[in-house]
Design an enzyme around this catalytic site. Structure first.
Site, PDB file in Angstrom:
ATOM      1  N   HIS A 253       0.806  -1.229   0.000  1.00  0.00           N
ATOM      2  CA  HIS A 253       0.000   0.000   0.000  1.00  0.00           C
ATOM      3  C   HIS A 253       0.839   1.280   0.000  1.00  0.00           C
ATOM      4  O   HIS A 253       0.677   2.152  -0.841  1.00  0.00           O
ATOM      5  CB  HIS A 253      -0.883   0.021   1.253  1.00  0.00           C
ATOM      6  CG  HIS A 253      -1.582  -1.255   1.563  1.00  0.00           C
ATOM      7  ND1 HIS A 253      -2.733  -1.687   0.920  1.00  0.00           N
ATOM      8  CD2 HIS A 253      -1.282  -2.212   2.465  1.00  0.00           C
ATOM      9  CE1 HIS A 253      -3.114  -2.846   1.427  1.00  0.00           C
ATOM     10  NE2 HIS A 253      -2.268  -3.189   2.355  1.00  0.00           N
TER      11      HIS A 253
HETATM   12  O1  RIB Z   1      -4.482  -0.772   5.509  1.00  0.00           O
HETATM   13  C1  RIB Z   1      -3.151  -0.688   5.084  1.00  0.00           C
HETATM   14  C2  RIB Z   1      -2.394   0.338   5.846  1.00  0.00           C
HETATM   15  O2  RIB Z   1      -2.406   0.004   7.228  1.00  0.00           O
HETATM   16  C3  RIB Z   1      -0.906   0.418   5.464  1.00  0.00           C
HETATM   17  O3  RIB Z   1      -0.441   1.720   5.623  1.00  0.00           O
HETATM   18  C4  RIB Z   1      -0.252  -0.488   6.465  1.00  0.00           C
HETATM   19  O4  RIB Z   1       1.126  -0.148   6.693  1.00  0.00           O
HETATM   20  C5  RIB Z   1      -1.078  -0.193   7.686  1.00  0.00           C
HETATM   21  O5  RIB Z   1      -0.577   1.013   8.247  1.00  0.00           O
END
Ligand code: RIB
Ligand code: CA
Length: 327
Positions: A253
């Site tokens: 992500h």
């Molecule tokens: O849902 C994904 C996010 O939540 C990403 O930033 C992961 O590192 C967690 O922080």
């Protein structure tokens, strides 16, 4: 001219890939990295952030941020995160985020002032606009905006890893970063600053595969090897707990938010929408995007899709720039 950014992280496996990408990109001038509680407690997210910065030998200041969300933990009836089932591979428990990253303990230390103080001081005196890339809960950014709203004038854009329209991950309605501090998320989205949301709809589409990890390793660089390790760990977890449409793949992500600054084409179907964050009951942490044409004033740009082929090409180019040879 490189784009000045401040990265706000809850390091975390995908945060680590984002930090390395930001450090290695010639298109980015990484002014600072701010830690926040989220994936892990603030001590762990700060230590992990320091470890990644030191691994790449970067001269980038790290500021310790908020250890709790704005108000959520004061409300005993708030939705608890569903207990994640343990995943065991080759006799070892695998997690999406280990308590500590498997790289040397940091010998560098964080700065003396807090992340919130840094945001306010840095932005008050900033002569050029800066982009905030927030890939953890938005507590630090929201607190800074509450301390001094005028700093918003110095922020070119806030890129937020968070939210989900058709995809969630922490509850049936929410994505983790928004769910962990919904009130902070709403304050940022409603801040009047240009906000670009990079939700799970985009990060799951722009996934990294086992074959992509082989491309990272073939570069024989410290960053390429470490990114491959982190992504392979994430692929095990996705296969066990949230399989993607593409087999043997993982969402990474946070790194997609950095890639977007280098090649905006990694995000697809980006729409200007009105987004409200749910605070209570089953919509706690939900990014409620109003798709109606005649909706209220729009407050953010929301990416409904992503391009995994462009994403992996950006990452391979960055890791190839790393002069440190493989781990
Ligand atoms: O849902 C994904 C996010 O939540 C990403 O930033 C992961 O590192 C967690 O922080
Ligand atoms: Ca994160």
């Amino acid at each position: 001219m490189a784009r000045k950014i401040i990265l706000d992280v809850d390091t975390g496996s995908d945060d680590a890939v984002a930090i390395m990408a930001a450090i290695l990109s010639p298109d980015i001038q990484l002014e600072a990295v701010c830690s926040v509680a989220g994936n892990k407690d603030i001590d762990k997210t700060t230590e992990n952030t320091l470890r990644v910065v030191e691994l790449l030998g970067a001269e980038v200041p790290v500021y310790r941020g908020c250890r709790e969300p704005l108000v959520k933990f004061l409300c005993p009836d708030r939705l608890e995160r569903e207990e994640k089932k343990k995943v065991v591979k080759d006799g070892k428990v695998v997690e999406m985020h280990s308590d500590y990253l498997d790289i040397p303990t940091a010998t560098i230390r964080e700065q003396d002032i807090s992340a919130v103080e840094f945001y306010v001081q840095y932005l008050r005196q900033a002569k050029e606009p800066v982009t905030l890339v927030a890939v953890g809960p938005l507590t630090n950014v929201a607190m800074a905006l509450m301390v001094d709203g005028t700093i918003a004038e110095k922020i070119e854009e806030i890129v937020v890893m968070g939210g989900g329209y058709n995809i969630t991950n922490v509850t049936p309605t929410a994505e983790f970063n928004i769910w962990y501090d919904p009130e902070a998320a709403q304050r940022v989205i409603s801040s009047g600053v240009r906000v670009t949301m990079v939700p799970l709809d985009a990060t799951h589409a722009a996934c990294i595969t086992l074959d992509d990890c082989k491309r990272f390793r073939a570069l024989n660089t410290v960053s390429g090897d470490f990114a491959a390790e982190l992504c392979e760990q994430r692929i095990v977890m996705h296969n066990a707990a949230q399989p993607l449409d593409v087999p043997d793949a993982a969402a990474v992500h946070d790194a997609l938010c950095i890639a977007y600054l280098i090649d905006p084409g990694v995000l697809k179907d980006v729409r200007h929408v009105h987004c409200v964050v749910g605070f209570r009951d089953f919509c706690e942490g939900q990014t409620i995007v109003d798709p109606r044409y005649y909706t209220e004033e729009k407050n953010c740009y929301y990416a409904f899709d992503g391009d995994r082929f462009k994403f992996v090409d950006v990452l391979c180019d960055l890791f190839a720039r790393d002069k440190r040879k493989g781990r």
